[in-house]
Design a protein around this motif. Sequence first.
Motif, short mmCIF file in Angstrom:
data_model
loop_
_atom_site.label_atom_id
_atom_site.label_comp_id
_atom_site.label_asym_id
_atom_site.label_seq_id
_atom_site.Cartn_x
_atom_site.Cartn_y
_atom_site.Cartn_z
N LYS B 453 0.88 -1.12 0.15
CA LYS B 453 -0.09 0.30 0.06
C LYS B 453 0.75 1.15 0.12
O LYS B 453 2.01 1.02 0.58
CB LYS B 453 -0.88 0.04 1.32
CG LYS B 453 -1.92 -0.74 1.31
CD LYS B 453 -2.61 -1.08 2.56
CE LYS B 453 -3.69 -2.20 2.71
NZ LYS B 453 -4.08 -2.35 4.08
N ALA B 454 0.30 2.44 -0.45
CA ALA B 454 1.06 3.56 -0.66
C ALA B 454 0.09 4.79 -0.41
O ALA B 454 -1.16 4.43 -0.47
CB ALA B 454 2.01 3.84 -1.77
N ARG B 455 0.47 5.77 0.08
CA ARG B 455 -0.35 6.96 0.19
C ARG B 455 0.71 7.84 -0.52
O ARG B 455 1.59 8.29 -0.62
CB ARG B 455 -0.29 7.47 1.90
CG ARG B 455 -0.99 8.88 2.03
CD ARG B 455 -0.70 8.91 3.46
NE ARG B 455 -1.52 10.18 3.85
CZ ARG B 455 -0.79 11.15 4.27
NH1 ARG B 455 0.47 11.26 4.18
NH2 ARG B 455 -1.44 12.50 4.49
N THR B 468 5.67 5.00 1.61
CA THR B 468 5.39 3.71 1.81
C THR B 468 6.70 3.18 2.52
O THR B 468 7.76 3.73 2.67
CB THR B 468 5.23 2.82 0.43
OG1 THR B 468 4.64 1.41 0.66
CG2 THR B 468 6.49 3.01 -0.41
N PRO B 506 2.60 3.14 5.22
CA PRO B 506 1.79 1.98 4.66
C PRO B 506 2.97 1.02 4.30
O PRO B 506 3.81 0.92 3.89
CB PRO B 506 1.27 2.67 3.44
CG PRO B 506 1.21 4.23 3.63
CD PRO B 506 2.26 4.46 4.30
N ALA B 527 -1.17 5.06 -5.90
CA ALA B 527 -1.70 6.19 -4.94
C ALA B 527 -1.53 7.52 -5.74
O ALA B 527 -2.10 8.29 -5.67
CB ALA B 527 -0.65 6.06 -3.71
N ASP B 530 -4.22 8.12 -8.10
CA ASP B 530 -5.47 8.25 -7.21
C ASP B 530 -5.55 9.80 -6.80
O ASP B 530 -6.69 10.25 -7.09
CB ASP B 530 -5.62 7.34 -5.99
CG ASP B 530 -6.68 7.60 -5.08
OD1 ASP B 530 -7.98 7.76 -5.79
OD2 ASP B 530 -6.86 7.61 -3.88
N GLU B 587 -5.31 14.32 -0.87
CA GLU B 587 -4.61 12.87 -0.52
C GLU B 587 -5.17 11.91 -1.36
O GLU B 587 -6.47 11.88 -1.63
CB GLU B 587 -4.49 12.46 1.10
CG GLU B 587 -4.10 11.19 1.29
CD GLU B 587 -4.54 10.86 2.79
OE1 GLU B 587 -4.57 11.86 3.65
OE2 GLU B 587 -4.49 9.74 3.32
N THR B 589 -4.71 7.39 -2.12
CA THR B 589 -4.18 5.97 -1.57
C THR B 589 -4.13 4.94 -2.70
O THR B 589 -5.05 5.12 -3.74
CB THR B 589 -4.69 5.52 -0.48
OG1 THR B 589 -6.03 5.27 -0.74
CG2 THR B 589 -4.81 6.16 0.80
N GLY B 591 -2.97 0.70 -3.81
CA GLY B 591 -2.50 -0.61 -3.33
C GLY B 591 -1.81 -1.48 -4.61
O GLY B 591 -2.13 -1.20 -5.79
#
Lengths: 347, 750
Positions: B453-455, B468, B506, B527, B530, B587, B589, B591
């Motif tokens: 996962k990452a942000r 991450t 993450p 991410a 997104d 923001e 996120t 995956g």
Amino acid sequence: MKRFDYSRPASVAEALAAWQPGSAWLGGGTNLVDLMKTGAVMPDRLIDLAGIPGLEDIEVSDDGSARIGALVRNSDLAHDPAFAAAFPMVAEAILAGASGQLRNAATVGGNLMQRTRCAYFTDPSSACNKRVPGSGCAAVGGVNGTHAVLGWSDSCIATNPSDFAVPLAALGAVVSVEGSDGRREIPFSEFHRLPGKTPEIDTALDPGELIVGLRLPAGAAAFRGHSRYLKLRDRTSYAFALVSAAAALRMEGDTIAEARLALGAVAAKPWRAAEAEALLAGQSPSPELFTRAAEAATGGATPSGDNDHKIELARRIAARALTLAAAGTPARMPALPASVHGDNAHA
Amino acid sequence: MPDTVQFPMRFGSSSGQPVTRRDGIAKVTGTATFAADNAPANLLHAVYVSAAIARGTVTSMDVEAAKAHPGVVEVYTPDNVPPLPGDASSKPFMFAFRFEPLQDNSVRYANQPIALVLAETLEAATEGARLLAPKYAAETPRIGLDGNAPFEIEGGGFGLPGTTVHGDVEAGHAAAEASVDLTYETPEQYHNAMEMHAVVAEWDGDHVVLDVPSQALVMSCAAYGYYLGIPAENVTIRCPYLGGGFGSKAALNGPTVLAIHAARLIGRPVKLMLKRDQMFGPVFHRGATRQRVRIGVDGDARMTVLDHESLAVTSSFDDFIESAANASQGIYSAGALRSAHKGVRADVGTPGPMRAPGEASGSAALESAMDEMAEKAGIDPLEFRLRNYAETEPGSGKPYSSKALRECYAQGAERFGWSRRPLAPRQMTDENGMLVGWGMGTALFAAPMFAAKARAVIRPDGTGLVETAAADMGQGAWTVLAQIAADSLGLPLDMVEFRSGASTLPDAGVAGGSGHTATAGGALHAAGQDVVARLAEMATADPDSPLHGAGNATIVARDGRFWVEGDDSRSDGFADILARNGGAEIEGTGGANRPQEAGAAHAMYAHGAVFAEVKVDPDLFQTRVTRLVGAFAAGRIINPKLAESQLMGGMIWGLSFALHEEAKYDMRTGRVVNGDLAGYHVPVNADVKGLEVITVHEDDPYVNPLGIKGVGEIGITGTVGAIANAIWHATGTRIRRFPVRIEDLLAGSR
């Protein structure tokens, strides 16, 4: 590690006065400190020689002799132009040893005093007559593919690890030492000892004696045109020799007027091959001659374990070193690193 | 995020560029902090005592002497250490290995921790440990491949490869017109990362902060939590850099857990760093193997059978079997295929994953055997491999997601000059009379992917922040992952802050299996996409934006602005959009994972071909590798400079495997006698000459959205065999035991 005292004398006299049983001289520390870390050696007191003036000179004389202070760094000696020109195989041997960083720290005196790299000596939990007299020899029957094939005894089968000492033995160097009774000189052939029943005694130094210098005798530089040090090892640097050889010839025309040959990593001392030298003198170089000399050099060799390959390899490297010496010292010296792969291996 | 919003990944702005390692200067100037560089206030130093026997019991230790030493604060032995909350002899999760938290006086391998000393200084702890002077009741250790009876493996689990059969193996043997039946051995090898295992543990109530090298930061929190009896969220791991991992830092090890336990018991921060010789025991290694490879061919040198069996050493108390025989799966077309494994228990520390686990040892044997089969069939080794080229995955019949191996063979052979190779051995010498030989091998490594996962954030000033919990063990994650993230955000690299190396971020999955760039990079990419999509929606919905009303699909993000594709007059900056819409950061996120159906539809591997030249002294047998050319196809290469470095590192490891690495055991004591870097040889710089890497272009639409395969391990495979084959070609002597030593070649010549 065990706690120890430390002193830094300003002169040889102060150093000698500071010595007491349990003391150890500290040169570059590249071997001693490692052994202190494993607990193989646990001196009560280190006497650091680094502050002593007057032991860092290199003098090469017109008569082919040389004097080297005990605190000269290995790198400085190998890269001294006058020294390397007069004694190219010594420079070649130094540069075949250890790594650049270690050679920059290690001293000439310390190199002669380095201990065997037998793993059972280094490890305090193994039996070792050299470390703890009477405790036995774990190398016998252990991992011993690199151990001695000449001059070993049932009490110890370790080898001397020095590269530097091999050409010194060949050239008949003399070790200058000083103790409370004054100065004396020890011929190189007597400096390192074979184990016999007292493997704990590595050298002819008396307790409290200090190496102050090395001397190469007059005429030693006469071999400069035909001398090589070769080292066989499984990687190009930072590895001890499986076997090595220093070969030097003084040629008169096509005739070998005088020969010097010593083997390394085969015994507890650099192995001067006097019989081979005698056999070579007065002869013309030839493959057959060098094969015979190499056989003479390894005469009496017997495996001390899983190491009979070392006998054949010692023979072969002696013959190769003689062959290369006969061909002449390469123009560009020192030829780095010493290698059986010939002169351009460092390209 | 609406399904309709999709931005094409733009490569060429950051990804694909040979960006220099971003942490390079910090590392060479010493400002990068590794675990043991941390020194919180009130720190205690831990040193543990290593068992000097491999099997038996500790009968006594002089605790009084150790405690009396100035500076020593506490001595933990089985007599006084409270048990770990979690059972160290259990296997509660996939990467769990059994270890010894001083639970009793038994010794089951040399260098097992048997006591732990805490002191105010490292020196005092070291001397305290020495003063313990343990005494033992030793039993005869069982060491090596012949020290015990082999056991059958019920295959399936992690570290327990079983038997895989495709086709009728017996019929394959029967149909062979020519065959080889060969046995190879590989030794115990030890990872020896430059940075020894280390930990600084600081407790606060039932929370603990760990500075510890980890290849799997978030996953490890749960594992530490299990043993320490606290929830995963109470464990924080900080690991900005690892000084090498190679698999040994993917799982927890006993000494590290013990030091953390001790920190809690003593109520002060504790630092432990293993000494180099302690690396040879409790922190995993590559188990020795004995491999039998049988190959049969028909009259056209097409393989009727490839039959590979392996016996591997594991410990007396846990299972990790080097899956060497599996190297024969997935690589060559053959009428029948069999990979079978057995284990043998020895009194050694448990083996574990070590760079290319299974593949390295297996490839060494397989590629050697392929060479021997080619020799017997009388054809060129490369031609033999081409004749048995697998167009689909052998056994499964699945198509490859991509496979540019033919191109690897061709480009590598061309660069190396392979076509000039004489078929027979001992045909070439150099100007110094050295024997020259050429050999080759095929490289293969699976292209896995894990979950991550990452942000991603776009800040009011238009810069990006991505997060991450990745692990940079020297391979370049700090650089490569930032490149991917920058592209996903449509920002130049220097406008993106990349946060990584802490378990509070993450989960980036494990840096292992050559899957980290694909996995963590995939999450960062998602991410970034997104947040950019959210921002684009904000812009197109904003009446004041030049992009108002433009369909998302026609908008591209570039250099911190959105542009209408094909119309340079309409654009809007990230910062401007946010400023007009409340001024807050935005923001996203994302995956990454590989859907099961993707793996079911395609076989996914990176491929390569390695060509080696060696020179061997004809009398003294000193052997040097003078040239290595590796051509690799590994999908999209994000950073050519770092990828080539990784591949070179793998090839050098292969050289090390072929000529140097071997832990030498004293069979009487079960102890490694060359347990330091002077005795355990790896190549030095001067041993590595003429090393060349070619990355072969490969587009892979299936392996993952970014088309990335890994490059971390494949370089070892192929290389070991190529070098062994070159040695045979130079000398005519075939050595079937690794590493190839001077004395073996001498014996082989006589």
